[in-house]
Design an enzyme around this catalytic site. Structure first.
Site, PDB file in Angstrom:
ATOM      1  N   CYS A   1       0.860  -1.183   0.000  1.00  0.00           N
ATOM      2  CA  CYS A   1       0.000   0.000   0.000  1.00  0.00           C
ATOM      3  C   CYS A   1       0.898   1.235   0.000  1.00  0.00           C
ATOM      4  CB  CYS A   1      -0.914  -0.002   1.221  1.00  0.00           C
ATOM      5  SG  CYS A   1      -0.011   0.133   2.790  1.00  0.00           S
TER       6      CYS A   1
ATOM      7  N   HIS B   1       4.114   2.171  11.683  1.00  0.00           N
ATOM      8  CA  HIS B   1       3.002   1.932  12.601  1.00  0.00           C
ATOM      9  C   HIS B   1       2.726   3.110  13.530  1.00  0.00           C
ATOM     10  CE1 HIS B   1       5.155  -1.883  11.693  1.00  0.00           C
ATOM     11  NE2 HIS B   1       3.941  -2.241  11.338  1.00  0.00           N
TER      12      HIS B   1
ATOM     13  N   HIS C   1       0.010  -4.424  19.704  1.00  0.00           N
ATOM     14  CA  HIS C   1       0.412  -4.048  18.354  1.00  0.00           C
ATOM     15  C   HIS C   1       1.039  -2.653  18.409  1.00  0.00           C
ATOM     16  CE1 HIS C   1       0.179  -2.916  14.112  1.00  0.00           C
ATOM     17  NE2 HIS C   1       0.100  -4.211  13.851  1.00  0.00           N
TER      18      HIS C   1
ATOM     19  N   GLU D   1       0.990  -0.179  16.432  1.00  0.00           N
ATOM     20  CA  GLU D   1       0.093   0.919  16.070  1.00  0.00           C
ATOM     21  C   GLU D   1      -0.801   1.303  17.250  1.00  0.00           C
ATOM     22  OE1 GLU D   1      -3.725   1.927  13.263  1.00  0.00           O
ATOM     23  OE2 GLU D   1      -2.255   0.505  12.450  1.00  0.00           O
TER      24      GLU D   1
ATOM     25  N   SER E   1       2.100  -5.251   3.397  1.00  0.00           N
ATOM     26  CA  SER E   1       3.546  -5.094   3.549  1.00  0.00           C
ATOM     27  C   SER E   1       4.337  -6.172   2.799  1.00  0.00           C
ATOM     28  CB  SER E   1       3.926  -5.105   5.036  1.00  0.00           C
ATOM     29  OG  SER E   1       3.326  -6.186   5.710  1.00  0.00           O
TER      30      SER E   1
END
Length: 320
Positions: free
Chosen positions: A22, A84, A134, A136, A278
């Site tokens: 992306c 992230h 995570h 993020e 990714s």
């Protein structure tokens, strides 16, 4: 079963579109590559720049050094923050130590940070829908004072949640979640707290949404779906879950073609292939080639959304 016993049997391969990189991942990788070109090796990267083993290994071979905390970084080399996002304490520490840093946080993650801060400034209690641990999620929670954000991972968490003031809530989400799972959690929250406002714009990013919709279309027609991605990639793991729910008899996450169990192909007439945001395209090409070595393949490209989003690099990297 040996490879010879399945040799050249007809097999349809359906490629999900879009798949793979992306814009946020592409930008983050370019930041590390450009930093290495401009400043030379080593360039330090806090956390894996994106969650893909092949990408990380390639950048490491170019001279990137991956660390988990800034105290592992010397003061005379550049450091890059991963796609992230990071808690506010990280750039603050970098500035305290006079480190030169480049922030590769995906702009769509930064948007979630801004949304959370805006709601907090308005006096609202923040609910973050996401997965504990995570990076993020840690980065988003770290934008605000400790205790300002409540993490909700499941519908059960949403049922148990007791806010300080039910009429003064806002929610944000991790960008790489399952659309269906997130909708279920939001449904519980809105049933319990009917005035809960939606974010100004959907937090789950366009790339996550497009890849999940694409794998749904493909999985409906496939006996087996292979998702290329690393186990720590949230969006890749979600694609496996989505494929299974959409009707694929089997869905498996694979780092690359070398780990495919060819026994999975027993009785399979149609296999779907996609890749997390990714995962680089050469891994997809290698998997298709490995399948073609064993089967008489008919490769069909799904007609999905066209992605034209691009994100600018930090200005310092485009200056001569």
């Amino acid at each position: 079963m040996t490879d010879a016993s399945i040799s050249r049997r007809p097999l349809q391969v359906r490629l999900a579109t879009p798949r793979g990189f992306c814009a946020g991942v592409d930008r983050a990788i370019q930041i590390v590559e450009r930093a290495l070109e401009k400043y030379g090796a080593p360039v330090y990267v806090r956390h894996e720049i994106v969650h893909n083993r092949h990408v990380v290994d390639r950048l490491r071979n170019l001279g990137a050094v991956f660390v988990e905390e800034l105290d592992e970084c010397p003061t005379d080399r550049p450091v890059v923050f991963s796609a992230h996002g990071v808690p506010k304490s990280v750039p603050a520490e970098a500035e305290r130590r006079a480190l030169f840093y480049l922030d590769a946080t995906c702009p769509l993650v930064s948007k979630v940070h801004v949304e959370a801060e805006r709601n907090f400034s308005a006096g609202r209690q923040i609910v973050l829908i996401g997965h504990a641990g995570h990076p993020e999620v840690e980065g988003t929670m770290g934008q605000l004072p400790e205790g300002a954000v409540t993490l909700i991972e499941t519908p059960e968490d949403a049922e148990r949640f007791e806010p300080r003031e039910a009429s003064n809530l806002a929610y944000v989400t991790q960008t790489t979640l399952s659309l269906d799972d997130t909708a279920e959690i939001i449904g519980v929250l809105k049933r319990r707290f009917p005035g809960l406002p939606d974010p100004h714009k959907e937090d789950i990013c366009y790339a996550t949404t497009n890849r999940q919709e694409a794998v749904k279309r493909v999985a409906e027609q496939c006996d087996l779906v292979l998702v290329i991605g690393s186990p720590n990639s949230s969006n890749s793991v979600r694609l496996v879950e989505v494929a299974r729910r959409a009707g694929a008899r089997m869905a498996q996450l694979v780092d690359d073609a070398s780990v495919v169990d060819w026994g999975w192909f027993d009785g399979v007439q149609t296999v779907g292939i996609t890749a997390g945001a990714s995962a680089p395209e050469p891994l997809i090409e290698a998997l298709v080639a490995a399948i073609a070595e064993r089967f008489d393949t008919d490769v069909v490209e799904d007609s999905g959304a066209r992605e034209t989003v691009t994100f600018k690099l930090p200005r310092v990297l485009s200056e001569s």
